[in-house]
Design an enzyme around this catalytic site. Structure first.
Site, PDB file in Angstrom:
ATOM      1  N   ASP A  87       0.851  -1.187   0.000  1.00  0.00           N
ATOM      2  CA  ASP A  87       0.000   0.000   0.000  1.00  0.00           C
ATOM      3  C   ASP A  87       0.888   1.239   0.000  1.00  0.00           C
ATOM      4  O   ASP A  87       2.122   1.128  -0.051  1.00  0.00           O
ATOM      5  CB  ASP A  87      -0.919  -0.003   1.240  1.00  0.00           C
ATOM      6  CG  ASP A  87      -0.157   0.186   2.545  1.00  0.00           C
ATOM      7  OD1 ASP A  87       1.101   0.259   2.520  1.00  0.00           O
ATOM      8  OD2 ASP A  87      -0.804   0.266   3.590  1.00  0.00           O
ATOM      9  N   ASP A 102       1.436   4.765   2.283  1.00  0.00           N
ATOM     10  CA  ASP A 102       1.074   5.357   3.575  1.00  0.00           C
ATOM     11  C   ASP A 102       1.484   6.824   3.631  1.00  0.00           C
ATOM     12  O   ASP A 102       2.606   7.171   3.251  1.00  0.00           O
ATOM     13  CB  ASP A 102       1.802   4.606   4.707  1.00  0.00           C
ATOM     14  CG  ASP A 102       1.581   3.108   4.640  1.00  0.00           C
ATOM     15  OD1 ASP A 102       0.463   2.664   4.901  1.00  0.00           O
ATOM     16  OD2 ASP A 102       2.544   2.376   4.299  1.00  0.00           O
ATOM     17  N   ASP A 137      -3.308   4.551   2.770  1.00  0.00           N
ATOM     18  CA  ASP A 137      -3.658   4.948   4.140  1.00  0.00           C
ATOM     19  C   ASP A 137      -3.302   6.408   4.331  1.00  0.00           C
ATOM     20  O   ASP A 137      -2.165   6.807   4.098  1.00  0.00           O
ATOM     21  CB  ASP A 137      -2.848   4.138   5.174  1.00  0.00           C
ATOM     22  CG  ASP A 137      -3.475   2.800   5.465  1.00  0.00           C
ATOM     23  OD1 ASP A 137      -4.644   2.594   5.090  1.00  0.00           O
ATOM     24  OD2 ASP A 137      -2.803   1.953   6.080  1.00  0.00           O
TER      25      ASP A 137
HETATM   26  N1  DCP Z   1       2.121   0.670  11.720  1.00  0.00           N
HETATM   27  C1  DCP Z   1       1.998   0.292  13.033  1.00  0.00           C
HETATM   28  N2  DCP Z   1       0.778   0.004  13.542  1.00  0.00           N
HETATM   29  C2  DCP Z   1      -0.317   0.071  12.782  1.00  0.00           C
HETATM   30  C3  DCP Z   1      -0.219   0.443  11.445  1.00  0.00           C
HETATM   31  C4  DCP Z   1       1.033   0.725  10.936  1.00  0.00           C
HETATM   32  O1  DCP Z   1       2.987   0.214  13.748  1.00  0.00           O
HETATM   33  N3  DCP Z   1      -1.509  -0.219  13.300  1.00  0.00           N
HETATM   34  C5  DCP Z   1       3.433   1.027  11.182  1.00  0.00           C
HETATM   35  C6  DCP Z   1       4.378  -0.081  10.922  1.00  0.00           C
HETATM   36  C7  DCP Z   1       4.412  -0.214   9.441  1.00  0.00           C
HETATM   37  C8  DCP Z   1       3.973   1.129   8.933  1.00  0.00           C
HETATM   38  O2  DCP Z   1       3.224   1.703   9.964  1.00  0.00           O
HETATM   39  O3  DCP Z   1       5.677  -0.515   8.982  1.00  0.00           O
HETATM   40  C9  DCP Z   1       3.165   1.053   7.682  1.00  0.00           C
HETATM   41  O4  DCP Z   1       2.270  -0.055   7.686  1.00  0.00           O
HETATM   42  P1  DCP Z   1       2.198  -1.061   6.489  1.00  0.00           P
HETATM   43  O5  DCP Z   1       1.345  -2.186   6.923  1.00  0.00           O
HETATM   44  O6  DCP Z   1       1.799  -0.359   5.254  1.00  0.00           O
HETATM   45  O7  DCP Z   1       3.702  -1.617   6.373  1.00  0.00           O
HETATM   46  P2  DCP Z   1       4.861  -1.271   5.385  1.00  0.00           P
HETATM   47  O8  DCP Z   1       4.585   0.017   4.697  1.00  0.00           O
HETATM   48  O9  DCP Z   1       6.102  -1.370   6.183  1.00  0.00           O
HETATM   49  O10 DCP Z   1       4.825  -2.472   4.385  1.00  0.00           O
HETATM   50  P3  DCP Z   1       4.258  -2.533   2.887  1.00  0.00           P
HETATM   51  O11 DCP Z   1       5.436  -2.150   2.048  1.00  0.00           O
HETATM   52  O12 DCP Z   1       3.843  -3.932   2.681  1.00  0.00           O
HETATM   53  O13 DCP Z   1       3.130  -1.565   2.775  1.00  0.00           O
HETATM   54 MG    MG Z   2       2.826   0.384   3.599  1.00  0.00          MG
END
Ligand code: DCP
Ligand code: MG
Length: 365
Positions: A204, A206, A289
């Site tokens: 996604d 963010d 997000d």
């Molecule tokens: N995060 C968190 N708690 C949440 C939501 C998010 O700690 N409830 C933090 C940790 C994640 C970051 O926000 O690394 C972004 O969430 P993602 O699930 O999008 O994770 P990534 O961006 O790291 O992975 P991807 O590349 O798959 O989107």
């Molecule tokens: Mg992400």
């Protein structure tokens, strides 16, 4: 001498947040095996086991060279009996039977496919499996009622399970930037998550939105989302408001993993020209997000939303265990001071009401 170097063991710090970890590292077959078991544990809601496997995988990712023998791992943190057994099998046979059995099990694959639908968690997926639904076709043919999120997730399943590219992320950043700066001059947009860590793909995109003047961020989310919607850029959106101050784990108790910022879970409709959708398609769906934070909490939100998930978890564990501090996406507290402040407040209340004699402070400052 050469032999000694070969069997020389590694050292790594105890917490993942104390280590430098590269995306491409020396032990992918070992970390993949452990990650699959972590994923399986998550899908079966065994969080303790999931975190143990995630920590073990992270240790292997941080090693400066390829592991050739388990003896090299002696003394390393986070490697439990179970993880070591998996590592030993992979080193010996190139694979581990538990991993292979899991990978091919009907339940694991069904849980993966069903939770791969946006809006579907493990509880729902597990219920559907018990109803005999193991894949998308069976779900579509069943009479199962889906909520709005799940329906959107099923409609756009293919797109949403296709990695989001850096180019997609850049296009979406431009769109959000344009919306924010035309509606709320001065407000700021920051790309977070995996793309902020430099990853080239993600599941996604963010964003954190804020305004340099405290309080001026109010109303930002509604305006931005309405504008995006009016432009036909949203296939789905659900906004939840900020509940930090009223929450059970509010300012003094930042214990829950989820933060409490105003947040919008959206599915963007990204057109051709804005990016490169699959051949023959005019657009693709992308999960986005949006999170709004007051500037006073922005630093903590940025740290908390940059990830990875394990890094954040470990950083909080390190703060708590090693520094007696409590870290969340909203704030950083010195736990001893919070406790002392509480005692002081109790004393003030007791003395002013002449009910009790003062209680002593828990931890001397
Ligand atoms: N995060 C968190 N708690 C949440 C939501 C998010 O700690 N409830 C933090 C940790 C994640 C970051 O926000 O690394 C972004 O969430 P993602 O699930 O999008 O994770 P990534 O961006 O790291 O992975 P991807 O590349 O798959 O989107
Ligand atoms: Mg992400």
């Amino acid at each position: 001498e050469e032999k000694e170097e070969e069997t020389c063991s590694f050292t790594v710090p105890n917490y993942a947040c104390q280590r430098r970890t590269q995306l491409h590292h020396h032990n992918p077959s070992l970390s993949d095996a452990l990650t699959l078991l972590a994923e399986n544990a998550e899908l079966n809601e065994d969080d303790g086991r999931a975190v143990a496997f995630r920590r073990a995988a992270a240790v292997l990712k941080a090693l400066p060279a390829e592991v050739t023998s388990v003896s090299q791992l002696k003394g390393l943190p986070c490697l439990g009996e179970h993880s070591l057994r998996v590592i030993k099998d992979v080193l010996k046979d190139g694979s581990c039977s538990e991993v292979e059995t899991t990978k091919h099990s009907q339940r694991f694959n069904a849980l993966k496919v069903l939770t791969g639908i946006f809006g579907v968690g493990v509880k729902t997926a597990d219920r559907w499996i018990r109803d005999g639904i193991f894949n998308l076709q069976q779900l579509r043919e069943s009479q199962t009622t889906l909520n709005r999120a799940q329906q959107a997730g099923l409609d756009h399943y293919e797109d949403l399970n296709q990695p989001v590219t850096r180019a997609d992320a850049d296009s979406i950043t431009e769109i959000v930037q344009e919306a924010v700066s035309s509606l709320f001059p001065g407000a700021q947009v920051t790309l977070t998550g995996g793309f902020r860590r430099g990853k080239m793909t993600g599941h996604d995109v963010d964003f954190l939105l804020t305004h340099p003047e405290e309080g001026r961020e109010e109303g930002l989310m509604d305006k931005v989302v309405s504008w995006l919607d009016s432009q036909g850029l949203l296939l789905y959106q659900k906004t939840s408001r900020n509940s930090y101050l009223e929450s059970r784990d509010g300012p003094g108790r930042p214990s829950s993993n989820m933060d409490r910022f105003e947040r919008c879970f959206a599915i963007f409709k990204l057109s051709r020209g804005q990016t490169s959708p699959p051949a023959g398609h005019q657009w693709r769906a992308v999960r986005v997000d949006l999170v709004v934070t007051p500037i006073s909490q922005f630093a903590f939100a940025l740290l908390g939303w940059t990830g990875s998930k394990l890094f954040e978890r470990e950083l909080r564990r390190w703060a708590g265990h090693e520094k007696a501090m409590s870290l969340s996406s909203h704030a950083l507290f010195d736990k001893t001071q919070v406790i002392n402040t509480l005692f002081r407040e109790i004393n003030m209340w007791n003395c002013s009401n002449h009910t009790r004699s003062p209680v002593s402070e828990a931890i001397p400052e």
